[in-house]
Design an enzyme around this catalytic site. Structure first.
Site, PDB file in Angstrom:
ATOM      1  N   GLY A   1      35.707  39.383  48.766  1.00  0.00           N
ATOM      2  CA  GLY A   1      35.580  40.886  48.301  1.00  0.00           C
ATOM      3  C   GLY A   1      33.980  41.082  48.635  1.00  0.00           C
ATOM      4  O   GLY A   1      33.321  40.271  49.428  1.00  0.00           O
TER       5      GLY A   1
ATOM      6  N   ILE B   1      41.628  41.683  44.431  1.00  0.00           N
ATOM      7  CA  ILE B   1      42.517  42.561  43.483  1.00  0.00           C
ATOM      8  C   ILE B   1      41.881  43.752  42.989  1.00  0.00           C
ATOM      9  O   ILE B   1      42.540  44.581  42.882  1.00  0.00           O
ATOM     10  CB  ILE B   1      43.215  41.651  42.370  1.00  0.00           C
ATOM     11  N   ASP B   2      40.536  43.489  42.999  1.00  0.00           N
ATOM     12  CA  ASP B   2      39.828  44.530  42.385  1.00  0.00           C
ATOM     13  C   ASP B   2      39.462  45.974  43.014  1.00  0.00           C
ATOM     14  O   ASP B   2      39.599  46.928  42.534  1.00  0.00           O
ATOM     15  CB  ASP B   2      38.180  44.070  42.011  1.00  0.00           C
TER      16      ASP B   2
HETATM   17  O1  F6P Z   1      37.408  39.473  41.778  1.00  0.00           O
HETATM   18  C1  F6P Z   1      38.689  39.116  41.168  1.00  0.00           C
HETATM   19  C2  F6P Z   1      38.548  38.561  39.748  1.00  0.00           C
HETATM   20  O2  F6P Z   1      39.748  38.330  39.392  1.00  0.00           O
HETATM   21  C3  F6P Z   1      38.108  39.759  38.757  1.00  0.00           C
HETATM   22  O3  F6P Z   1      38.886  40.824  38.433  1.00  0.00           O
HETATM   23  C4  F6P Z   1      37.710  38.786  37.611  1.00  0.00           C
HETATM   24  O4  F6P Z   1      36.679  39.441  37.120  1.00  0.00           O
HETATM   25  C5  F6P Z   1      37.094  37.426  38.436  1.00  0.00           C
HETATM   26  O5  F6P Z   1      37.682  37.479  39.806  1.00  0.00           O
HETATM   27  C6  F6P Z   1      37.157  36.204  37.680  1.00  0.00           C
HETATM   28  O6  F6P Z   1      36.608  35.300  38.337  1.00  0.00           O
HETATM   29  P1  F6P Z   1      36.684  33.735  38.258  1.00  0.00           P
HETATM   30  O7  F6P Z   1      38.218  33.373  39.055  1.00  0.00           O
HETATM   31  O8  F6P Z   1      35.516  33.034  38.875  1.00  0.00           O
HETATM   32  O9  F6P Z   1      36.777  33.519  36.917  1.00  0.00           O
END
Ligand code: F6P
Length: 322
Positions: free
Chosen positions: A104, A128-129
């Site tokens: 991303g 996914i965002d």
């Molecule tokens: O960027 C994808 C994502 O799943 C976001 O939607 C979420 O805020 C973040 O990653 C969570 O990050 P981590 O995997 O570091 O907990």
């Protein structure tokens, strides 16, 4: 035999479809005579030289798998001058001409660091965002939206049975794209996202009261995780309407699972496009979607781009959720 060597890495949060993209890149590269290396655990793997030779068969049986066979990390070390230097040196030592980065926004910024230090990069938006500014779509978004939708369909059954209100928090970091699409797909009464200002009393409480008067007996409220207010929203709905309310934080279920057909196709197309760029000697680009077509956008321009949010869909979705 081409003298080109590409290395592929996946970085940041994994996204369903990353494997399908890896498969496309490896198979088309090898077919074109480009040597293909896999880097384990993102930029950390470039620093630690956790790198291996890939072949046509190392990517068999992965098109349908979520996660990433290359593993992924968010590597703070890479963003230090020493970390970047080590990664660049390792690329040079191993004769890597181009790094293909699947990830991303943060991962694309990392690619810019490599490019600024003389290592060619091609980025493929995988998150996914769906928050990569230069692209209308990213690999993993469709699957995440479908996963969240099917979970909320189940939540609706129980909300309906109890005449309850369900507040559901969906992922997306500071971006409301998952919330918006899921909210439309499940016919949510309200969708709360960071991109659009809202008045809680007017947009949530009045809406619930208004639709209740029209015979509605259960309600779904979608809240984007970036707002960090799901539990508060539930408490306030109960206090102000007396309707029994439950909160569900969908969490990581949205990031896993087998990629949808749309994500597999997008990943295969973007992976091939990336290899075509390298074959044509075009570097430091982000493979992107614009007007439903795959295009390439200059990396330096892409990191500066501002994300445009589909406000019109947002407004329309709320007009019909009555
Ligand atoms: O960027 C994808 C994502 O799943 C976001 O939607 C979420 O805020 C973040 O990653 C969570 O990050 P981590 O995997 O570091 O907990």
């Amino acid at each position: 035999m081409s003298c080109k060597t590409v290395a592929i890495l996946t970085s940041g949060g994994d996204a369903p479809g990353m494997n399908a993209a890896i498969r496309a890149i490896v198979r088309l590269s090898i077919t074109k005579g480009i040597r293909t290396l896999g880097v384990r655990r993102g930029y950390g793997g470039l620093i630690n030289k956790d790198i291996f030779e890939m072949s046509i068969r190392t990517v068999s049986e992965i098109i349908e798998r979520g996660g990433t066979i290359l593993y992924t990390t968010r590597s703070p070390e890479f963003y230090t001058p020493e970390g970047t230097e080590k990664a660049v040196k390792n690329c040079k030592d191993l004769g890597i001409n181009t790094v293909i980065v699947l990830g991303g926004e943060g991962s694309i910024n990392g690619a810019k660091k490599l490019a600024d230090n003389g290592i060619n990069c091609i980025c493929i938006p995988c998150t996914i965002d769906n928050d990569v500014a230069c692209s209308e779509n990213s690999i993993g978004f469709d699957t995440a939206v479908n996963t969240a939708m099917s979970m909320i369909d189940k939540i609706r059954d129980t909300a309906q049975a109890h005449d309850r209100c369900s507040v559901v928090e969906v992922m997306g970091k500071k971006c409301g794209n998952i919330a918006l699409h899921v909210g439309i797909a499940v016919g949510a009464t309200a969708i709360l996202i960071p991109e659009c200002r809202f008045d809680f009393n007017e947009d949530v409480i009045d809406k619930i009261n208004f639709t209740q008067k029209m015979g509605k007996r259960h309600f779904i409220i979608i809240v984007a995780e970036g707002l960090k207010i799901a539990n508060k929203v539930s408490d306030e709905i109960f206090k102000k309407t007396g309707i029994e309310t439950r909160t569900t934080i969908l969490g990581y279920v949205q990031r896993g699972g087998s990629p949808s057909a749309a994500d597999r196709v997008l990943a295969s197309k973007m992976g091939c496009y990336a290899v075509e760029l390298i074959d044509r000697g075009i570097f430091n680009q982000v493979v992107a979607v614009k007007d439903n077509k795959i295009i390439n956008s200059d990396l330096s321009v892409s990191v500066e781009a501002k994300r445009i949010f589909d406000i019109e869909s947002y407004k329309k979705s709320l007009e019909i959720s009555i």
